[in-house]
Design an enzyme around this catalytic site. Sequence first.
Site, PDB file in Angstrom:
ATOM      1  N   CYS A 264       5.992   1.024  -5.946  1.00  0.00           N
ATOM      2  CA  CYS A 264       5.681   0.251  -7.133  1.00  0.00           C
ATOM      3  C   CYS A 264       6.257  -1.308  -7.183  1.00  0.00           C
ATOM      4  CB  CYS A 264       6.369   0.968  -8.300  1.00  0.00           C
ATOM      5  SG  CYS A 264       8.182   1.274  -8.208  1.00  0.00           S
TER       6      CYS A 264
ATOM      7  N   HIS B  63       8.651  -3.799 -14.041  1.00  0.00           N
ATOM      8  CA  HIS B  63       9.505  -4.162 -12.810  1.00  0.00           C
ATOM      9  C   HIS B  63       9.518  -5.663 -12.830  1.00  0.00           C
ATOM     10  CE1 HIS B  63      10.244  -0.289 -11.732  1.00  0.00           C
ATOM     11  NE2 HIS B  63       9.708  -0.260 -10.451  1.00  0.00           N
TER      12      HIS B  63
END
Length: 356
Positions: free
Chosen positions: A152, A247
């Site tokens: 990710c 993120h």
Amino acid sequence: MAPTKKVGILGATGTVGQRFILLLANHPVFTIHALGASSRSAGKHYRDAVKWKQSSPIPALVEDLQVKCCVPEEFKDCDVIFSGLDADVAGDIEMAFLKADLVVFSNAKNYRREPTVPLIVPTVNADHFDMIPYQRSVYGLKKGFIITNANCSTTGLVVPLKALQDAFGPMSHIIVHTQQAISGAGYPGVPSLDILDNVVPYISGEEEKMEWETSKILGGQDGKQFLPLTNTAVSATCTRVPVLDGHLEAVSVKFANRPAPTPEEVYQVFEKFTSEAQALGCHSAPERSILVNKAADRPQPRLDRDLQKGQAVTVGRVRPCPVFDIKFMLLVHNTVLGAAGSSVLNAEIAVAKGLI
């Protein structure tokens, strides 16, 4: 037009599996046909097997589906298999599905390093689908193949790096520091006493994955082998922060060519960047693969993670770097583009290319 491709979801009760269900519930091409999970869940209705942790309710079309064991015989009618399985079980199961001549899109790390398996971020290196005919020949397949997602955090990183590489040539050095959301650890995830009022400066295996995956994704291929970058050094530091989704990454880049671009030139490249997924008109492709926000305090997870339905990377704070050349911030939705969303968009690309 009614959906034409039947899909199965492995690991359907997990965090990534739940995201797959939300992304596919009203899809114009794919229809959910089968759900797979562990033997503890097999035989139960999905609503009884899952601990649903999404902000949207369970879609009605899957509530009463009976969960199956993750074996190829239960999914033989599926055109596409999306795997949200954990890495500790994904290897053998995904290989069994591949050998059964099924199409597998995997979120697990198990086959990312395999020399015939593409590691694809859909808005970056869709040309790596060109390896599929060779992969089929190696495994003796007629219609099946396997594609892996990137990690990710790597996914968010390589989208702006691809734009920079295409515009300004190779990068010699890349340093990235991540602040990663707790959803990336799955459920139940990081214990509350570890993450509340805290930052955890270590995520097992994460830094290594970012460092090698970047070179494979941004490298080339000749139809029979991948050609990873060999003159680009990547250094990653990965941390876990008390944010639910999204993120945030701080990136510094040094270019091999001189003179280095200015921040304004970098902004212009980010704003103009388009991907093959966009050109193919894929349903889940973002209108813009990179969103630019020039506000001094952006991007931020809560404000920017859901833009473009989570399929874009938001960049900001592009400025000169006194050590390298350029530094900037980026934000990626870790469970959409960083996980299930990449698989869905990769499958749409495969359909558009006639591979499914």
